[in-house]
Design a protein around this motif. Structure first.
Motif, short mmCIF file in Angstrom:
data_model
loop_
_atom_site.label_atom_id
_atom_site.label_comp_id
_atom_site.label_asym_id
_atom_site.label_seq_id
_atom_site.Cartn_x
_atom_site.Cartn_y
_atom_site.Cartn_z
N ARG A 1 -4.43 3.02 3.91
CA ARG A 1 -3.15 2.99 4.45
C ARG A 1 -2.73 2.04 5.38
O ARG A 1 -1.62 1.68 5.55
N ASN A 2 -3.80 1.55 6.28
CA ASN A 2 -3.71 0.76 7.14
C ASN A 2 -4.93 -0.06 7.43
O ASN A 2 -5.84 0.33 7.60
N ASP B 1 -6.67 7.64 3.30
CA ASP B 1 -6.36 8.84 2.94
C ASP B 1 -6.87 9.25 1.50
O ASP B 1 -7.63 8.23 0.86
N SER C 1 4.46 8.61 4.42
CA SER C 1 4.03 8.18 6.00
C SER C 1 2.41 7.95 6.17
O SER C 1 1.61 8.85 5.41
N SER D 1 0.86 -1.28 -0.11
CA SER D 1 0.08 0.02 0.07
C SER D 1 0.75 1.30 0.02
O SER D 1 0.63 2.28 -0.54
N ASP D 2 1.96 1.41 0.62
CA ASP D 2 2.68 2.45 0.71
C ASP D 2 3.44 2.75 -0.60
O ASP D 2 3.84 3.78 -1.03
N ALA E 1 1.09 4.18 -2.85
CA ALA E 1 0.62 5.64 -2.30
C ALA E 1 1.84 6.37 -2.96
O ALA E 1 1.58 7.55 -3.39
N LYS F 1 4.45 4.13 6.59
CA LYS F 1 5.20 2.86 6.09
C LYS F 1 4.60 1.67 6.40
O LYS F 1 4.16 1.60 7.41
N ALA G 1 1.25 -0.55 9.65
CA ALA G 1 1.59 0.62 9.20
C ALA G 1 2.45 1.22 10.41
O ALA G 1 2.16 1.01 11.81
N LEU H 1 -6.87 5.97 -0.65
CA LEU H 1 -6.04 5.14 -0.11
C LEU H 1 -6.15 4.26 1.05
O LEU H 1 -6.28 5.07 2.06
#
Length: 399
Positions: free
Chosen positions: A373-374, A364, A216, A204-205, A208, A218, A350, A371
């Motif tokens: 992110r976690n 996000d 961040s 995912s990061d 991103a 990460k 994350a 996205l």
């Protein structure tokens, strides 16, 4: 007007989102880099439908887990998929764990865990799990076991029937915003979407960064390794036996889990993986490892948790140490009962620049791109609810 929506990632969260969007008439395309769905976190977890015992009341995890567990149950009933309420016992072995057990009980009640029971009598404890050791516990009788990979495939059938497209072997290599739309490239295709949702898990990061998002948080990959009980010894565990987790860490500790097909797993531990998709110690990516080591949060995290890291790695490499952690809860367990290691999973955890491990789900948005992110556990349990949340709060509002 029909929206063209791209989804990066063919795990259960991405496919649940594709199912919800295609059902309402959007033109959905899923891009998955592997040659099969549920190839990573979804297909390598313990198959637990979590009831919501641990999560901070009011958090996204707590809210979406409560909604998600009901939705997963309904989906399994609708599709005639296996769903077994085997129950979970969270056990305090000694008095030092009673305070943390009381906090789990408080959170469970706040989160509406159905039919939760506090057990303070050893005999009553043995009524639930005859071979367990402990002085107190909380019992969640409706915690269930499923096969999340099978659920993902069933959801994918709904996507295809509704006209959605799922492309396997399509690794996203470029994302470019063009006004109100997004151009997405893979080695074999190029598409323009009105909206794009990234559900890329362990990657995912990386994805991103293609969008130009903040580096961040990460992803720090943690491998969880399982042993399986010998078939003739699975009667040691009726359902699921969990320790009281250490509130300083986002991991639950080694536990016993009876699966939907009646096998019993012991684990997982939590060791740093040396590759994003490092399911074995020999799976090493110098690039992934170097990126983790150079992250600003690496040394604060190591300084804070190095003792835990040494303990987890030791248990991974030395079977008797792993066995001792498990035997603490089931004294009749013998070393030979840990018959063989089964396939490990890798958790996409994350972490921030300061070394902090993110606990809650995190989303996000950059214009037309959303996205995740976690999305660690209980993301599989919460998958249908996560899809509804993303649609309501990110896709059905102006970019």
């Amino acid at each position: 007007m029909t929206d063209r929506i791209g989804i990066v990632g063919g795990g259960i969260v991405g496919i649940a989102l594709a199912r919800a969007l295609s059902a309402r008439g959007d033109a959905v395309t899923v891009l998955e880099k592997e040659q099969r769905l549920a190839g990573h976190q979804t297909g390598h977890n313990s198959g637990v439908v979590h009831a919501g015992l641990y999560y901070k009341p009011g958090s996204l995890k707590a809210t979406l887990c409560a909604k998600g567990r009901a939705s997963i149950r309904e989906f399994c009933q609708e599709k005639a998929l296996p769903y077994r309420e085997v129950g979970k016992l969270v056990v305090a072995v000694d008095e030092s764990e009673l305070g943390a057990l009381a906090e789990i009980e408080r959170r469970s009640i706040a989160n509406g865990v159905p039919d939760l029971a506090r057990i303070d009598d050893v005999a009553a404890l043995r009524d639930v799990e005859p071979h367990v050791a402990g002085i107190a516990a909380v019992h969640s009788p409706h915690t269930a076991a499923v096969d999340y990979a099978t659920i993902t495939e069933a959801m994918a059938q709904d996507v295809r029937r509704a006209g959605g497209e799922i492309r396997l072997g399509h690794e996203v290599t470029g994302i470019h915003r063009e006004g109100d739309s997004v151009r997405v490239t893979t080695p074999v295709s190029e598409d323009v979407f009105d909206r794009l949702v990234v559900c890329a898990g362990l990657q995912s990061d990386v994805v991103a960064r293609l969008v130009g998002a903040d580096p961040s948080p990460k992803i720090l990959p943690f491998r969880g390794e399982y042993w399986e009980l010998a078939p003739e010894r699975t009667d040691l565990v009726k359902g699921m036996i969990y320790p009281v987790p250490d509130p300083r860490f986002p991991f639950l500790g080694v536990h016993f889990t009876r699966g939907v097909y009646d096998n019993v797993h012991v684990g997982p531990n939590a060791v740093p993986a040396l590759a994003r998709e490092g399911y074995r110690w020999l799976s090493v990516s110098p690039k992934d490892t170097w990126e983790s080591l150079r992250w600003p949060g690496a040394w604060p995290l190591a300084k804070q948790h190095w003792l835990m890291g040494v303990d987890e790695i030791s248990g991974s490499l030395i079977k008797p140490l792993y066995f001792k952690k498990a035997q603490r809860f089931v004294p009749e367990l013998r070393m030979s009962d840990l018959a063989h290691k089964t396939g490990a999973g890798v958790r996409a955890q994350a972490w921030g620049r300061g070394g902090e491990l993110l606990d809650d789900f995190a989303v996000d948005r950059l214009g037309p791109v959303t996205l995740l992110r976690n999305a660690p556990s209980p993301a599989a349990t919460s998958s249908i609810a996560i899809a509804e949340h993303v649609i309501e709060h990110y896709l059905d509002v102006a970019a």
